[in-house]
Design an enzyme around this catalytic site. Sequence first.
Site, PDB file in Angstrom:
ATOM      1  N   ARG A  29      13.815 -35.144   1.022  1.00  0.00           N
ATOM      2  CA  ARG A  29      14.204 -36.450   0.486  1.00  0.00           C
ATOM      3  C   ARG A  29      13.307 -36.766  -0.691  1.00  0.00           C
ATOM      4  NH1 ARG A  29      18.286 -36.513   2.729  1.00  0.00           N
ATOM      5  NH2 ARG A  29      19.234 -38.049   4.113  1.00  0.00           N
TER       6      ARG A  29
ATOM      7  N   GLU B 261      16.878 -41.326  -6.779  1.00  0.00           N
ATOM      8  CA  GLU B 261      18.089 -40.645  -7.228  1.00  0.00           C
ATOM      9  C   GLU B 261      19.293 -41.591  -7.148  1.00  0.00           C
ATOM     10  OE1 GLU B 261      17.742 -37.497  -4.197  1.00  0.00           O
ATOM     11  OE2 GLU B 261      19.636 -38.205  -3.344  1.00  0.00           O
TER      12      GLU B 261
ATOM     13  N   HIS C 204      21.355 -33.151  -5.191  1.00  0.00           N
ATOM     14  CA  HIS C 204      21.418 -33.416  -3.739  1.00  0.00           C
ATOM     15  C   HIS C 204      22.666 -32.773  -3.104  1.00  0.00           C
ATOM     16  CE1 HIS C 204      19.888 -36.409  -0.490  1.00  0.00           C
ATOM     17  NE2 HIS C 204      20.390 -35.326   0.068  1.00  0.00           N
TER      18      HIS C 204
END
Length: 331
Positions: free
Chosen positions: A244, A273, A291
């Site tokens: 993360r 993000e 991601h």
Amino acid sequence: MTNERRLPRVLIARRLFPEVADRLRAHFEVDASDAPDPFAPAELAARLKDCAGVLVTGTERIDAELLATCPQLRAVCSMAVGYNNIDVPACTAAGVLASNAPGVLTETTADFGFALMMATARRVTESEHFLRAGLWKTWSYDMFAGTDVHGATLGILGMGRIGQAIARRGALGFGMKVVYHNRSRLPEADEAAVGARYASLAELLREADHLVIVVPYSASSHHLIGAAELAQMKPTATLTNIARGGVVDDAALAEALRARRIAAAGLDVFEGEPQVHPGLLTVPNVVLTPHIASASLPTRRAMADLAATNLIAALTGGTPPTALNPEALRL
Ligand code: GLV
């Protein structure tokens, strides 16, 4: 006027497989988002006002403030394995079942972690940009020479399911030595299966040729890797983050890459993000992906299906298979 009972209403918070919406329609009245972007918090709250359940991803923030505005809500089921976007104690206090989606994405995510580590070590995207820019004129002994993966020391930070799947790939497929650091040490048999050795964080940083970060995000893992930790790594080492954003201090990492304190990084997740720290966009020695570690179609489908299974069970008196707070159903 009919006295037909209305089905409970559920929201699918993001554009998703139509088959999953159809599955939910057999049990519920379904409000399915078809927008490519996530709902803004106020819109999410408005859409959830009369909902008994919601299928979310890793991006929707579910906290006490939101829960207070949707008193009918009974289940929040996420198709992500990481659940730092969901305040589970607040859900429990509100009698809302929360679930995540572990297991179904383990191997796909480990494949990607390994791919990103290899792309980083062998400078795959950096050399592709060079080729596309028309700069390739000849062979040179050191052109995009990177570091070896086979036989190197693989350092894994966070040895849950995905960490162990990456360790297997490294040890069994690439003859890597595996060292790991985790909140708790694995049972000996699990360590032996991949020849993994437990190490302190300082040892891990010192020894890893390729550090792969797979630790969940929480207040205690915030900036677990910052300037001081990067300074302990080998200058030839790579760092790959598929966990993360926020586990790594991106500003410190951008500076370490610029100064060649470490050789390179592979990043699938970022602080804040989809914004990316500008320093990471200007250094050449980083591989950046948006991601996508769990993004194979069969796996994304399995993740959505597991979230739907949890939602159906939670709202029809069943047992959600991957509940984070099963006690909420008894409240
Ligand atoms: C993706 O990041 C997930 O947590 O599933």
